[in-house]
Write a protein that holds these residues in place. Structure first.
Motif, PDB file in Angstrom:
ATOM      1  N   GLY A   6      34.983  50.114  25.193  1.00 25.54           N
ATOM      2  CA  GLY A   6      33.789  49.307  24.986  1.00 25.54           C
ATOM      3  C   GLY A   6      33.572  48.242  26.048  1.00 25.54           C
ATOM      4  N   LYS A   7      34.221  48.379  27.195  1.00 21.18           N
ATOM      5  CA  LYS A   7      34.067  47.402  28.278  1.00 21.18           C
ATOM      6  C   LYS A   7      32.812  47.722  29.077  1.00 21.18           C
ATOM      7  CE  LYS A   7      37.965  45.706  27.000  1.00 21.18           C
ATOM      8  NZ  LYS A   7      37.976  44.606  26.068  1.00 21.18           N
ATOM      9  N   ARG A   8      32.073  46.673  29.451  1.00 19.94           N
ATOM     10  CA  ARG A   8      30.837  46.846  30.214  1.00 19.94           C
ATOM     11  C   ARG A   8      31.148  47.024  31.695  1.00 19.94           C
ATOM     12  NH1 ARG A   8      28.039  41.634  27.816  1.00 19.94           N
ATOM     13  NH2 ARG A   8      30.230  41.205  27.503  1.00 19.94           N
ATOM     14  N   ILE A   9      30.665  48.133  32.244  1.00 21.58           N
ATOM     15  CA  ILE A   9      30.836  48.420  33.663  1.00 21.58           C
ATOM     16  C   ILE A   9      29.550  48.022  34.370  1.00 21.58           C
ATOM     17  CG2 ILE A   9      31.214  50.231  35.376  1.00 21.58           C
ATOM     18  CD1 ILE A   9      32.989  51.614  33.248  1.00 21.58           C
ATOM     19  N   LEU A  10      29.715  47.283  35.446  1.00 17.97           N
ATOM     20  CA  LEU A  10      28.574  46.749  36.193  1.00 17.97           C
ATOM     21  C   LEU A  10      28.180  47.721  37.303  1.00 17.97           C
ATOM     22  CD1 LEU A  10      29.869  43.071  36.436  1.00 17.97           C
ATOM     23  CD2 LEU A  10      28.242  44.021  34.796  1.00 17.97           C
ATOM     24  N   GLY A  11      27.221  48.546  37.036  1.00 15.14           N
ATOM     25  CA  GLY A  11      26.714  49.467  38.045  1.00 15.14           C
ATOM     26  C   GLY A  11      27.516  50.747  38.153  1.00 15.14           C
ATOM     27  N   PRO A  12      27.069  51.596  39.077  1.00  8.54           N
ATOM     28  CA  PRO A  12      27.730  52.895  39.265  1.00  8.54           C
ATOM     29  C   PRO A  12      29.030  52.741  40.061  1.00  8.54           C
ATOM     30  CG  PRO A  12      25.982  52.616  40.870  1.00  8.54           C
ATOM     31  CD  PRO A  12      25.911  51.416  39.953  1.00  8.54           C
ATOM     32  N   THR A  13      29.844  53.769  39.982  1.00  8.58           N
ATOM     33  CA  THR A  13      31.010  53.852  40.859  1.00  8.58           C
ATOM     34  C   THR A  13      30.480  54.053  42.271  1.00  8.58           C
ATOM     35  OG1 THR A  13      32.355  54.788  39.094  1.00  8.58           O
ATOM     36  CG2 THR A  13      33.122  55.154  41.360  1.00  8.58           C
ATOM     37  N   ARG A  14      31.042  53.305  43.216  1.00  2.00           N
ATOM     38  CA  ARG A  14      30.581  53.386  44.613  1.00  2.00           C
ATOM     39  C   ARG A  14      31.779  53.222  45.540  1.00  2.00           C
ATOM     40  NH1 ARG A  14      29.143  48.700  42.115  1.00  2.00           N
ATOM     41  NH2 ARG A  14      29.621  46.730  43.110  1.00  2.00           N
ATOM     42  N   ILE A  15      31.541  53.359  46.826  1.00  3.55           N
ATOM     43  CA  ILE A  15      32.605  53.221  47.810  1.00  3.55           C
ATOM     44  C   ILE A  15      32.748  51.744  48.178  1.00  3.55           C
ATOM     45  CG2 ILE A  15      33.422  53.860  50.114  1.00  3.55           C
ATOM     46  CD1 ILE A  15      33.451  56.138  48.008  1.00  3.55           C
ATOM     47  N   GLY A  16      33.968  51.239  48.101  1.00  2.12           N
ATOM     48  CA  GLY A  16      34.238  49.835  48.387  1.00  2.12           C
ATOM     49  C   GLY A  16      34.736  49.604  49.808  1.00  2.12           C
ATOM     50  N   ALA A  17      35.186  48.395  50.072  1.00  2.76           N
ATOM     51  CA  ALA A  17      35.586  47.972  51.414  1.00  2.76           C
ATOM     52  C   ALA A  17      36.811  48.710  51.944  1.00  2.76           C
ATOM     53  CB  ALA A  17      35.854  46.465  51.429  1.00  2.76           C
ATOM     54  N   HIS A  18      37.642  49.261  51.058  1.00  5.40           N
ATOM     55  CA  HIS A  18      38.807  50.029  51.503  1.00  5.40           C
ATOM     56  C   HIS A  18      38.462  51.500  51.741  1.00  5.40           C
ATOM     57  CE1 HIS A  18      41.112  46.565  49.916  1.00  5.40           C
ATOM     58  NE2 HIS A  18      42.000  46.926  50.829  1.00  5.40           N
ATOM     59  N   GLY A  19      37.190  51.848  51.537  1.00  4.49           N
ATOM     60  CA  GLY A  19      36.769  53.234  51.749  1.00  4.49           C
ATOM     61  C   GLY A  19      37.077  54.136  50.572  1.00  4.49           C
ATOM     62  N   THR A  20      37.354  53.558  49.399  1.00  4.30           N
ATOM     63  CA  THR A  20      37.666  54.333  48.207  1.00  4.30           C
ATOM     64  C   THR A  20      36.699  53.966  47.084  1.00  4.30           C
ATOM     65  OG1 THR A  20      39.221  52.713  47.323  1.00  4.30           O
ATOM     66  CG2 THR A  20      40.120  54.363  48.830  1.00  4.30           C
ATOM     67  N   PRO A  21      36.583  54.823  46.068  1.00  2.00           N
ATOM     68  CA  PRO A  21      35.680  54.528  44.952  1.00  2.00           C
ATOM     69  C   PRO A  21      36.125  53.291  44.170  1.00  2.00           C
ATOM     70  CG  PRO A  21      36.285  56.854  44.966  1.00  2.00           C
ATOM     71  CD  PRO A  21      37.166  56.170  45.959  1.00  2.00           C
ATOM     72  N   ILE A  22      35.117  52.510  43.746  1.00  2.00           N
ATOM     73  CA  ILE A  22      35.356  51.287  42.973  1.00  2.00           C
ATOM     74  C   ILE A  22      34.298  51.141  41.886  1.00  2.00           C
ATOM     75  CG2 ILE A  22      36.332  50.045  44.962  1.00  2.00           C
ATOM     76  CD1 ILE A  22      33.574  48.425  44.932  1.00  2.00           C
ATOM     77  N   PHE A  23      34.594  50.307  40.903  1.00  2.00           N
ATOM     78  CA  PHE A  23      33.588  49.787  39.983  1.00  2.00           C
ATOM     79  C   PHE A  23      34.060  48.422  39.503  1.00  2.00           C
ATOM     80  CE2 PHE A  23      36.260  52.482  37.229  1.00  2.00           C
ATOM     81  CZ  PHE A  23      36.583  51.609  36.191  1.00  2.00           C
ATOM     82  N   PHE A  24      33.119  47.655  38.952  1.00  2.00           N
ATOM     83  CA  PHE A  24      33.421  46.311  38.454  1.00  2.00           C
ATOM     84  C   PHE A  24      33.229  46.266  36.950  1.00  2.00           C
ATOM     85  CE2 PHE A  24      32.707  45.378  42.889  1.00  2.00           C
ATOM     86  CZ  PHE A  24      33.590  44.350  43.160  1.00  2.00           C
ATOM     87  N   LEU A  25      34.043  45.442  36.294  1.00  2.00           N
ATOM     88  CA  LEU A  25      33.965  45.216  34.856  1.00  2.00           C
ATOM     89  C   LEU A  25      33.469  43.801  34.587  1.00  2.00           C
ATOM     90  CD1 LEU A  25      37.362  46.891  34.240  1.00  2.00           C
ATOM     91  CD2 LEU A  25      35.238  47.697  33.217  1.00  2.00           C
ATOM     92  N   HIS A  26      32.614  43.664  33.585  1.00  2.00           N
ATOM     93  CA  HIS A  26      32.005  42.385  33.246  1.00  2.00           C
ATOM     94  C   HIS A  26      33.077  41.350  32.885  1.00  2.00           C
ATOM     95  CE1 HIS A  26      29.381  39.428  31.459  1.00  2.00           C
ATOM     96  NE2 HIS A  26      28.333  40.139  31.875  1.00  2.00           N
ATOM     97  N   PRO A  27      32.980  40.149  33.443  1.00  2.00           N
ATOM     98  CA  PRO A  27      33.984  39.116  33.152  1.00  2.00           C
ATOM     99  C   PRO A  27      34.111  38.776  31.668  1.00  2.00           C
ATOM    100  CG  PRO A  27      32.296  38.269  34.669  1.00  2.00           C
ATOM    101  CD  PRO A  27      31.964  39.696  34.378  1.00  2.00           C
ATOM    102  N   LYS A  28      33.036  38.872  30.906  1.00  2.00           N
ATOM    103  CA  LYS A  28      33.109  38.536  29.479  1.00  2.00           C
ATOM    104  C   LYS A  28      33.970  39.516  28.704  1.00  2.00           C
ATOM    105  CE  LYS A  28      28.932  35.810  29.218  1.00  2.00           C
ATOM    106  NZ  LYS A  28      27.577  35.663  28.687  1.00  2.00           N
TER     107      LYS A  28
END
Length: 151
Positions: free
Chosen positions: A108-130
């Protein structure tokens, strides 16, 4: 899903150049990569390497300096509230980004946006701080050799 190592601590800064000087002159950092732009994410990035427990630089957790790329940068809001900059996020590695995303969604954690390529050149996603004890949390697939700033 199994928690991986702490890859980096993201630090928002109004000036990467001033932050590099701080890490070099005040903190004694010797492993500082050249800054590079990630316009698709609205940031300019620079990695500062820390040593591991044996003292070997480049094997420990990194500091990711992030500066706004332009006026549309998602970092601008953070810097408006924190003009001097500061800790922006924590980033943990996982072996399988798809499985990790499913795991967090299942919790039930909120994911902020789609999975994308990050600064290390690998897939990333962010989770809502709340949903993450008040901390913006980045989940990234473990980097392979020759990725930006990889250890």
């Amino acid at each position: 899903m199994k928690l991986g190592r702490l890859n980096h601590i993201g630090v928002a800064t109004p000036s990467i150049e001033e932050s590099i000087a701080y890490y070099r002159e005040t903190m004694g950092a010797v492993g500082i990569a050249d800054p590079f732009d990630l316009p698709e994410q609205g940031v300019r990035v620079c990695f500062v390497d820390t040593p591991d427990s044996s003292g070997e630089v480049g094997k420990g957790t990194q500091i990711e300096l992030i500066e706004p790329f332009d006026e549309n940068s998602p970092i601008n809001g953070f810097l408006a509230k924190n003009p001097a900059g500061g800790q922006h996020h924590l980033c943990y590695e996982v072996e399988d980004i798809g499985a990790a995303r499913e795991w967090f969604e299942g919790k039930g954690k909120r994911i902020l946006g789609p999975t994308r390529i990050g600064a290390h050149g690998t897939p990333i996603f962010f989770l809502h701080p709340k949903d993450m004890m008040g901390q913006l949390t980045e989940i990234m697939e473990t980097p392979r050799k020759n990725a930006h700033g990889s250890n």
